[in-house]
Motif scaffolding. Sequence first.
Motif, short mmCIF file in Angstrom:
data_model
loop_
_atom_site.label_atom_id
_atom_site.label_comp_id
_atom_site.label_asym_id
_atom_site.label_seq_id
_atom_site.Cartn_x
_atom_site.Cartn_y
_atom_site.Cartn_z
N GLN A 2 0.82 -1.33 -0.04
CA GLN A 2 0.13 -0.07 -0.06
C GLN A 2 0.99 0.90 -0.03
N LEU A 3 0.53 2.36 -0.52
CA LEU A 3 0.94 3.43 -1.05
C LEU A 3 -0.26 4.72 -0.45
N GLN A 4 -0.02 5.25 0.52
CA GLN A 4 -1.13 6.25 0.98
C GLN A 4 -0.61 7.42 0.98
N ALA A 5 -1.03 8.38 0.12
CA ALA A 5 -0.63 9.66 0.01
C ALA A 5 -1.81 10.71 0.44
N CYS A 21 3.59 10.29 2.10
CA CYS A 21 3.14 9.22 1.37
C CYS A 21 3.58 7.68 2.41
N THR A 23 4.07 3.99 3.28
CA THR A 23 4.15 2.73 2.44
C THR A 23 4.27 1.47 3.54
N TYR A 92 0.67 12.17 -6.86
CA TYR A 92 0.88 10.84 -6.72
C TYR A 92 2.15 10.46 -6.22
N GLY A 115 0.21 5.27 -5.29
CA GLY A 115 -0.80 5.49 -4.36
C GLY A 115 -1.69 6.27 -5.31
N GLN A 116 -2.92 6.52 -4.23
CA GLN A 116 -4.25 6.83 -4.84
C GLN A 116 -4.22 8.62 -5.13
#
Length: 124
Positions: A2-5, A21, A23, A92, A115-116
């Motif tokens: 998962q990559l969450q920005a 971000c 990870t 991103y 990421g999203q």
Amino acid sequence: VQLQAFGGGLVQAGGSLRLSCATSGRTFSTMGWFRQAPGKEREFVAVIRWSGGYTGYAESVKGRFTISRDNAKNTVYLQMNSLNPEDTAVYYCAANTSNAALSAMASRALYDYWGQGTQVTVSS
């Protein structure tokens, strides 16, 4: 993996924002930030190597943006200063696993995970 920005928002010209971000799921060689404005292609912003912290920037953001990482938190940051309306875009984060040359990391094709995206809007 998962990559969450996160960290985007609305800011006035001349202001600052810090994107993060986070990870998880595996380790990566290199992290990058890209951005995409409406009607435009996604473009490279900045890159950082996890090991050694080597960095690279697009010419348009040099001197204004700073990419950094916190190895303990598995998080990469993008500090954005002196923002202008041309910086408005969805930002991103992306991760590379192949340890490709840093000079090549402006290419979207070299990134394995994305990421999203987080929206950054700079008002004039």
